[in-house]
Design a protein around this motif. Sequence first.
Motif, mmCIF file in Angstrom:
data_model
loop_
_atom_site.group_PDB
_atom_site.id
_atom_site.type_symbol
_atom_site.label_atom_id
_atom_site.label_comp_id
_atom_site.label_asym_id
_atom_site.label_seq_id
_atom_site.Cartn_x
_atom_site.Cartn_y
_atom_site.Cartn_z
ATOM 1 N N ASN A 208 0.845 -1.185 0.000
ATOM 2 C CA ASN A 208 0.000 0.000 0.000
ATOM 3 C C ASN A 208 0.885 1.241 0.000
ATOM 4 O O ASN A 208 2.111 1.144 -0.150
ATOM 5 C CB ASN A 208 -0.977 -0.014 1.187
ATOM 6 C CG ASN A 208 -0.280 -0.028 2.541
ATOM 7 O OD1 ASN A 208 0.895 0.323 2.660
ATOM 8 N ND2 ASN A 208 -0.997 -0.452 3.564
ATOM 9 N N GLU A 209 0.268 2.396 0.181
ATOM 10 C CA GLU A 209 1.019 3.652 0.133
ATOM 11 C C GLU A 209 2.087 3.730 1.217
ATOM 12 O O GLU A 209 3.088 4.432 1.063
ATOM 13 C CB GLU A 209 0.052 4.834 0.286
ATOM 14 C CG GLU A 209 -0.911 5.004 -0.868
ATOM 15 C CD GLU A 209 -2.205 4.222 -0.712
ATOM 16 O OE1 GLU A 209 -3.159 4.513 -1.448
ATOM 17 O OE2 GLU A 209 -2.251 3.285 0.140
ATOM 18 N N GLU A 210 1.889 3.008 2.304
ATOM 19 C CA GLU A 210 2.799 3.059 3.436
ATOM 20 C C GLU A 210 4.079 2.262 3.201
ATOM 21 O O GLU A 210 5.103 2.522 3.827
ATOM 22 C CB GLU A 210 2.065 2.532 4.681
ATOM 23 C CG GLU A 210 2.731 2.813 5.996
ATOM 24 C CD GLU A 210 1.913 2.308 7.176
ATOM 25 O OE1 GLU A 210 1.985 2.951 8.234
ATOM 26 O OE2 GLU A 210 1.220 1.282 7.036
ATOM 27 N N VAL A 238 -3.897 3.774 -9.417
ATOM 28 C CA VAL A 238 -3.556 4.737 -10.467
ATOM 29 C C VAL A 238 -2.599 5.793 -9.922
ATOM 30 O O VAL A 238 -1.588 6.129 -10.561
ATOM 31 C CB VAL A 238 -4.829 5.401 -11.026
ATOM 32 C CG1 VAL A 238 -4.462 6.575 -11.931
ATOM 33 C CG2 VAL A 238 -5.666 4.392 -11.798
ATOM 34 N N GLU A 239 -2.883 6.283 -8.743
ATOM 35 C CA GLU A 239 -2.039 7.321 -8.143
ATOM 36 C C GLU A 239 -0.633 6.795 -7.837
ATOM 37 O O GLU A 239 0.359 7.512 -7.963
ATOM 38 C CB GLU A 239 -2.696 7.874 -6.880
ATOM 39 C CG GLU A 239 -3.984 8.647 -7.146
ATOM 40 C CD GLU A 239 -3.790 9.766 -8.158
ATOM 41 O OE1 GLU A 239 -2.812 10.536 -8.015
ATOM 42 O OE2 GLU A 239 -4.604 9.860 -9.097
ATOM 43 N N GLN A 243 2.830 8.274 -9.365
ATOM 44 C CA GLN A 243 3.889 8.777 -8.492
ATOM 45 C C GLN A 243 5.198 8.026 -8.650
ATOM 46 O O GLN A 243 6.277 8.629 -8.683
ATOM 47 C CB GLN A 243 3.442 8.713 -7.031
ATOM 48 C CG GLN A 243 4.485 9.246 -6.047
ATOM 49 C CD GLN A 243 3.990 9.294 -4.621
ATOM 50 O OE1 GLN A 243 2.817 9.023 -4.337
ATOM 51 N NE2 GLN A 243 4.871 9.629 -3.687
ATOM 52 N N TYR A 244 5.129 6.686 -8.767
ATOM 53 C CA TYR A 244 6.343 5.868 -8.731
ATOM 54 C C TYR A 244 6.736 5.288 -10.083
ATOM 55 O O TYR A 244 7.811 4.677 -10.207
ATOM 56 C CB TYR A 244 6.175 4.729 -7.723
ATOM 57 C CG TYR A 244 6.074 5.213 -6.296
ATOM 58 C CD1 TYR A 244 7.208 5.534 -5.560
ATOM 59 C CD2 TYR A 244 4.835 5.364 -5.680
ATOM 60 C CE1 TYR A 244 7.115 5.986 -4.247
ATOM 61 C CE2 TYR A 244 4.728 5.816 -4.371
ATOM 62 C CZ TYR A 244 5.872 6.126 -3.663
ATOM 63 O OH TYR A 244 5.777 6.583 -2.367
ATOM 64 N N GLY A 245 5.876 5.437 -11.077
ATOM 65 C CA GLY A 245 6.195 4.853 -12.372
ATOM 66 C C GLY A 245 5.810 3.384 -12.428
ATOM 67 O O GLY A 245 5.040 2.887 -11.603
ATOM 68 N N LYS A 275 -7.365 7.643 -17.012
ATOM 69 C CA LYS A 275 -6.642 8.651 -16.241
ATOM 70 C C LYS A 275 -5.342 9.114 -16.914
ATOM 71 O O LYS A 275 -4.570 9.860 -16.319
ATOM 72 C CB LYS A 275 -6.323 8.105 -14.849
ATOM 73 C CG LYS A 275 -7.560 7.803 -14.007
ATOM 74 C CD LYS A 275 -8.290 9.069 -13.606
ATOM 75 C CE LYS A 275 -9.429 8.761 -12.645
ATOM 76 N NZ LYS A 275 -10.112 9.977 -12.165
ATOM 77 N N GLY A 276 -5.093 8.633 -18.121
ATOM 78 C CA GLY A 276 -3.976 9.164 -18.886
ATOM 79 C C GLY A 276 -2.651 8.458 -18.722
ATOM 80 O O GLY A 276 -1.619 8.951 -19.198
#
Length: 339
Positions: A208-210, A238-239, A243-245, A275-276
Amino acid sequence: MCQNPNEPKLNPSHFEGSTEEKQTAQEVEGGFAAYTQGMKFFDPHVHMTSRTTDDYQALADAGVVAIIEPAFWLGQPRTGLASFKDYFASLVGWERFRSSQFGIKHYCTIGLNSREANNEALAEEVMEILPLFLQKEGVVGVGEIGFDDQTAAEEKYYRAQLELAKEMRLPVQVHTPHRDKKKGTERSMAIALEHGLAPHMVVIDHNNEETVKSVLDQGFYAAFTIYPFTKMGNERMVEIVKQYGSERIMVNSAADWGISDPLAIPKTAALMKIKGISDADIQKVTYQNALDSFAQSGQINEKDFIDGLEIDQSLKFNGNTVLRGGQAPRVDKNSIFIR
């Protein structure tokens, strides 16, 4: 793609709950195929033993050409070695056959899962048979192993299986715990490095993000599970890619006997498209990185499935077929799609 109204916003199910995101969810749920036409997907973590043949058909129609099924907990504890033997045998036997009947190449990882590692008497017996199954055709790694409650017994058998993976030169698929995930993830990586495993041979799952930054910074593969009400949601995924590729990041469904979605990967790919995110990045996180990581086992040859498998549902496995009653067998030498 449902949203539990009682779920904290920091850990949403597939989609966040804004009006715009709900509209996007409906669009993706009903029409993801319009965005993913021509794409092929590799799900590196899905428990098809728990799914129906309808799910196999849906996966094939959605462009999933290969899957990896990790050995895992069945929902209640196994009470004897024979049940482990039968389960492992089904992963390299019947399930491999059943998948082929719908045009999907099936691989698996074999291991003693963290929850059942706490039954030490049985765990010792399971460890004795693991080398036999790890040498079977189609076994592409040791997994899923790691921590659940982060007990001493779990660590003992995690370490033992890391040594086995190193000895057999197989990738490792690590289950990170649902509780105290950051601590468990860091502990899992530290122990793998202590045992001398190269980070590129280890897939850290359920991130996860953490946890993602540390996993990538240390050179491991980072897998993300799109799973309702827990783990990772589509919008959040997606985010992460933004952010990280896309290097060393992969998406999976981990669909099992719980409330889960075997089509999570193509649906997430569709959202990424909306989302591009570039097609090249989508292809890496939904196909190529899974292929590259587990092909290190020497068991995966993309040529075996990239152009589709021949389907012949008149075939039998130990006298059994995927058909029942008067159902007519599908024989298709040219297409993986079952219509």
